[in-house]
Structure formats: structure tokens, C-alpha cells
Write an enzyme that holds these catalytic residues in place. Structure first.
Site, PDB file in Angstrom:
ATOM      1  CG  HIS A  38      35.498  27.856  63.158  1.00  0.00           C
ATOM      2  ND1 HIS A  38      35.463  28.484  64.384  1.00  0.00           N
ATOM      3  CD2 HIS A  38      36.158  28.689  62.325  1.00  0.00           C
ATOM      4  CE1 HIS A  38      36.072  29.654  64.288  1.00  0.00           C
ATOM      5  NE2 HIS A  38      36.504  29.805  63.053  1.00  0.00           N
ATOM      6  CD  GLU A 106      33.864  33.338  66.925  1.00  0.00           C
ATOM      7  OE1 GLU A 106      32.766  33.915  67.141  1.00  0.00           O
ATOM      8  OE2 GLU A 106      34.938  33.944  66.826  1.00  0.00           O
TER       9      GLU A 106
END
Length: 336
Positions: A38, A106
Site C-alpha cells: 500500500h 484501494e
């Protein structure tokens, strides 16, 4: 027999700490080390955000377990050719297997960098195009249309989201990395069944056994693939301490994940963390594996295994992380 793996969360610990914990996992009988990929973490307070690909390069030198990401996004942040090159290089350097875990991504990986965050159908299409590009660049003709792979391995691809113009990877391992697709719903599960060696999910219970797992098997059969050859991995975050309340409190950083933040395009860790304050005790205890007795950990992992998972990737958010690895090695893994 189920494999117990370690999920190294870049969000919670610094990269050097995670290398130490990966080595501790190896010493105590864990069979695989996954890591998150991420740009922003899922919380703000005391958070980290190491770059997974850099960390994996160090990990291949630090311990001998197979390694992989869980999960790498296929959207604006990474072009599929960059993903293909990075993981081909990792597989070339590592003596054991490397797994590329892919997902639709995401918002926290994209919008902070100026990329758009489209609706799910487009994100799914991006994932499929990425899978085609990566397989083609690795020369995996059994997975994609052989017409994509030109003479001497040059690949041209004209997709709606990605393009390749006579692209070629000059550093390739003898055997391609595995690809596992993160699937929390049947639509993405179809991509796992068509293009991947395995799939990864956070879904468990009836949501997994009655909805997701049957869909993956059905789609694999429709694609002419062996459903039994698709490896299944469950992600779970665990906290252990002899004081149960202390173990529960140690999961606080992750409480926002009980509030459906995955599907709400949230990208700011401070705001995501605020959502965690809405979590109820029931939601927390349902979401995480919290225990004050090693036997409780073993029993819960056995229950997950009975659902049909091949691997259980356990994230460690215990008050004393080192103690958790020792307990797992001494009293849990050997008993499952």
C-alpha cells in the site's frame, strides 16, 4: 494439511522490524511470508508505510521461506509491465517460490497520487488487462492467447486501460512467479479461476463456504482448469496475550477494517482511523483472532482449515509480537 503463514503488515511495523519478524516466523514453523503493498496505511497513529517491493528484495536475502505480496494493486500506481519486471526479478533472486498477489486495489493507493478511482467494473477490467499483460510478458502461453507473444518474446497489447508496444523482459526466471488474485466476491473470483494459481480472501464462514469457494471452483471448471489446483489463502489478524483485554486492545489500529472502509473509497489514514471508533466489541471479536490461551488460537485456525483453506496468513498485532511467534512455534503450529 493447512499451511500457517505470516502476514507482514507494512502498515504496523518498520521494514527492519518486519525483517526480524519474518526471521522469527521462519524459526517458529511458519511456512510462507506475505506482505502488504500500500501507499497509505489503514490507520494514522504510529503507522508505517514501507515499500513492499524494496522490502521483499531484502527478505529474499534474510530468510529462505517463500515470499509474496498480499496484495499488489493493478491501477494507476503501477503499470502491469513494472509489476511483471519487479516480480520476475524477485523470482530470479530467490531460491524459493515468489507469489504475486494481485487485486483491484484501494483508493488509498491511487487518489493521493493524483490517479482516479473508478467504479468496480472498471477496476475489475483493469485487473484482467493487467493479468493478461503480466502473463504475456512472462511468456506464459498456457495462460493467455499465444498471439499476444510475438517473435523473441516481444509483446504488444492494445487494451482499453493499458498498452504494450513490443515490450520485452530481458531478465526472466526459469519458472514464472505464481499469481494469486484477491477475491472477496464472485466476479473477481472468476479472474482467479481463469488466470491465477490461487486466490486470497478475508471472507470466512458461510460467506466463503457457500458463496465464494463454490464460485471459484465452478469458474475454474468452466475455464477448463483444475479447481483443486487453485490454492486458497485466508487473511486473518491475530492478537495474543495472557490478559485477554490487553490482547483485544492491541487490535485497535485495525478497527476501521470492521467498518467497510474497503468499499468506501477512503484514502486519508486519519479519517480511516476515525471510522474505527465506531467499531463495537462484537464487531472486533468477530473480525480478529483474539486469544489469551494458545489452545484457542489452535482451535480457531483448525476451524478455518475445515472451511477448506489451504493456507492461513496470520498478521501479528499482539502486545508482545515476539512472544506471539514463540507461542505459535511452541504450542500452536505443531498441534494443527
Amino acid at each position: 494439511m493447512v499451511s500457517i503463514d505470516y502476514m507482514a503488515h507494512q502498515e504496523q511495523y518498520s521494514p527492519p522490524e518486519l525483517l526480524e519478524y519474518g526471521a522469527a516466523a521462519e524459526r517458529n514453523g511458519f511456512e510462507f511470508v506475505w506482505t502488504s503493498d500500500h501507499f497509505h496505511p489503514w490507520f494514522h497513529t504510529d503507522a508505517e508505510a514501507g515499500f513492499a517491493w524494496s522490502w521483499l528484495g531484502a527478505a529474499t536475502e534474510r530468510f529462505d521461506l517463500p515470499v509474496g505480496t498480499c496484495v499488489t494493486p493493478t491501477a494507476g500506481r503501477y503499470h502491469p509491465a513494472d509489476i511483471a519486471q519487479a516480480f520476475a526479478t524477485l523470482q530470479t533472486m530467490h531460491d524459493d517460490r515468489v507469489v504475486l498477489g494481485l487485486s483491484t486495489g484501494e483508493a488509498m493507493n491511487e487518489t493521493p497520487l493524483g490517479f482516479d478511482w473508478p467504479e468496480y467494473p472498471e477496476r475489475r477490467d483493469r485487473l484482467e488487462e493487467s493479468l493478461e499483460c503480466i502473463r504475456a510478458l512472462w511468456g506464459d502461453e498456457e495462460w493467455v492467447d499465444s498471439d499476444l507473444i510475438g517473435e523473441d518474446g516481444f509483446v504488444s497489447y492494445d487494451g482499453n486501460r493499458f498498452e504494450l508496444n513490443e515490450a520485452k523482459l530481458y531478465t526472466l526466471p526459469e519458472q514464472s512467479p505464481e499469481i494469486h488474485v484477491a477475491a472477496n466476491g464472485p466476479s473477481t473470483a472468476r479472474l482467479a479461476a481463469r488466470y491465477a494459481d490461487g486466490f486470497i480472501t478475508v471472507k470466512k464462514g458461510e460467506e466463503y463456504t457457500e458463496r465464494l469457494y463454490p464460485a471459484v471452483r465452478r469458474y475454474a471448471e468452466e475455464e477448463g482448469n483444475d479447481p483443486d489446483a487453485i490454492e486458497t489463502t485466508l487473511l486473518v489478524i491475530a492478537s495474543y496475550d495472557k490478559d485477554y483485554e490487553r490482547a483485544l486492545e492491541s487490535t485497535r489500529s485495525w478497527w476501521a477494517t470492521t467498518q467497510n472502509v474497503f468499499d468506501r473509497a477512503m484514502d486519508n489514514p486519519k479519517r480511516i482511523e476515525q471510522e474505527g471508533k465506531k467499531a463495537t466489541r462484537e464487531q472486533v471479536e468477530e473480525k480478529f483472532l483474539i486469544a489469551d490461551d494458545p489452545a484457542e488460537i489452535a482451535g480457531q485456525l483448525e476451524e478455518y482449515a475445515e472451511m477448506g483453506f489451504d493456507r492461513i496468513a496470520v498478521g501479528n498485532t499482539s502486545p508482545q509480537p515476539e512472544q506471539f511467534f514463540e507461542v505459535m512455534g511452541d504450542e500452536v503450529i505443531s498441534s494443527i
